[in-house]
Design an enzyme around this catalytic site. Sequence first.
Site, short mmCIF file in Angstrom:
data_model
loop_
_atom_site.label_atom_id
_atom_site.label_comp_id
_atom_site.label_asym_id
_atom_site.label_seq_id
_atom_site.Cartn_x
_atom_site.Cartn_y
_atom_site.Cartn_z
N SER A 1 -1.69 -2.50 14.81
CA SER A 1 -0.45 -1.95 14.99
C SER A 1 0.48 -2.28 13.81
O SER A 1 0.32 -2.91 12.87
CB SER A 1 0.29 -3.09 16.37
OG SER A 1 1.59 -2.91 16.41
N TYR B 1 0.61 -11.56 20.33
CA TYR B 1 0.36 -10.25 20.18
C TYR B 1 0.24 -10.12 18.33
O TYR B 1 -0.81 -9.69 18.06
CB TYR B 1 1.01 -9.16 20.66
CG TYR B 1 0.71 -7.89 20.61
CD1 TYR B 1 -0.34 -7.20 21.45
CD2 TYR B 1 1.54 -6.94 19.82
CE1 TYR B 1 -0.59 -5.95 21.30
CE2 TYR B 1 1.10 -5.48 19.69
CZ TYR B 1 0.13 -5.15 20.62
OH TYR B 1 -0.27 -3.67 20.31
P1 NAI Z 1 -3.54 0.97 27.33
O1 NAI Z 1 -3.50 -0.11 28.13
O2 NAI Z 1 -3.51 2.65 27.76
O3 NAI Z 1 -5.18 0.76 26.82
C1 NAI Z 1 -5.77 -0.21 26.65
C2 NAI Z 1 -7.32 -0.25 27.20
O4 NAI Z 1 -7.91 -1.48 26.95
C3 NAI Z 1 -7.17 0.05 28.67
O5 NAI Z 1 -8.01 1.12 29.00
C4 NAI Z 1 -7.82 -1.40 29.37
O6 NAI Z 1 -8.44 -1.27 30.53
C5 NAI Z 1 -8.73 -1.91 28.42
N1 NAI Z 1 -8.75 -3.30 28.32
C6 NAI Z 1 -7.64 -4.18 28.60
N2 NAI Z 1 -8.24 -5.38 28.65
C7 NAI Z 1 -9.46 -5.22 28.72
C8 NAI Z 1 -10.74 -6.27 28.87
N3 NAI Z 1 -10.35 -7.52 29.10
N4 NAI Z 1 -11.89 -5.69 28.82
C9 NAI Z 1 -12.11 -4.49 28.40
N5 NAI Z 1 -11.30 -3.41 28.51
C10 NAI Z 1 -9.81 -3.83 28.45
O7 NAI Z 1 -2.86 0.84 25.71
P2 NAI Z 1 -3.04 1.70 24.59
O8 NAI Z 1 -1.59 1.97 23.84
O9 NAI Z 1 -3.67 2.65 24.59
O10 NAI Z 1 -3.89 0.57 23.57
C11 NAI Z 1 -4.94 0.64 22.73
C12 NAI Z 1 -4.65 -0.17 21.60
O11 NAI Z 1 -3.56 0.28 20.81
C13 NAI Z 1 -4.50 -1.70 21.74
O12 NAI Z 1 -5.09 -2.47 20.93
C14 NAI Z 1 -2.86 -1.64 21.49
O13 NAI Z 1 -2.51 -3.05 21.21
C15 NAI Z 1 -2.88 -0.83 20.31
N6 NAI Z 1 -1.49 -0.36 20.21
C16 NAI Z 1 -0.77 0.45 21.01
C17 NAI Z 1 0.63 0.53 20.77
C18 NAI Z 1 1.47 1.23 21.90
O14 NAI Z 1 2.64 1.26 21.69
N7 NAI Z 1 0.98 1.70 22.99
C19 NAI Z 1 1.27 0.75 19.77
C20 NAI Z 1 0.37 -0.04 18.46
C21 NAI Z 1 -0.95 -0.46 19.04
#
Ligand code: NAI
Length: 280
Positions: free
Chosen positions: A142, A155
Amino acid sequence: MRRIHGKRALVTGAASGIGRSIAMQLAREGVHLALLDHNEVELKQLDAKALGIDAEPLHLICDLRDREQIQEAVQQLIRHWQGVDILINNAGVAYYGSTHAMSQDEWQQILGVNLLAPVELTRLLLPYLLAEPEAHIVNVSSMYGHLATNRSTAYHLTKFGLVGFSEALRAEYARSGLGVTSLCPGFVATGLFSSMTSSTDREAQPPAWICTSSEYVASLTIRAIRRNQRTVFVGWLARLACFVRRVWPGLFDQFYRLRRPEFFKRRIFAPVRQLIDSRS
Ligand code: NAI
């Protein structure tokens, strides 16, 4: 990796947001998919029909906080493919709130999903990745892996950690044909903020105008794999904020000091009162 068509990719956190978009775009590029998530219902919706491909992807239901489940998922993957070419460590969770208010469980959850799981998956899959002439790891960090804000210490720890992990792997295995990218988006419009653990009632969802789309993040991810890019900042906010952090690191300290009530009392209210008193 010049040609990704026909390669085998494992994408974690594929049930929603960025992971889902990466899976959709990899499918369009002709990549074979193993999709991992703990959300079985949403993961299974990402089937061959939704992806627009003929063969069903391999669905791995796994809670990344649990090392045994990670090991089982890897065994299943290797039984299925006998190898792997691309690992995308994307799954993540967020926490917003005071560091001193965090419980041990909350620390373990953030560190487990965001940092220890990518390390464990990499550890288990490295022998298979290194056995390929060309392979690639993408760690979804990130902009928060390069600059720190308040109330997101856990985080930040994981995202800074992923940047260091990626760079160290890249240095160690550059000669072995293994590319490593740390992907550093700014805010992205996904469900991350609504599912976030928070110790405050404050609205944490960033406004839409500073967010990029998960589809855009996915397109840059595929470009990064093709070009073996070291770090990819996604979106104007990430590029601007990380540039300012590099050239003027003290600015962020000043900004956060400004928000301290004591600072206002000492540096602004007290001198103004003194001035008023001296004039009267
Ligand atoms: P999201 O919440 O839509 O997706 C995260 C996914 O990880 C979900 O499908 C969830 O079920 C899965 N997950 C969570 N805990 C889990 C576990 N214990 N075991 C297996 N799967 C698990 O969020 P997003 O935004 O798509 O996040 C994806 C990545 O991007 C993350 O690493 C986040 O930190 C990173 N990110 C997101 C940003 C944002 O603004 N949305 C900005 C920068 C980085």
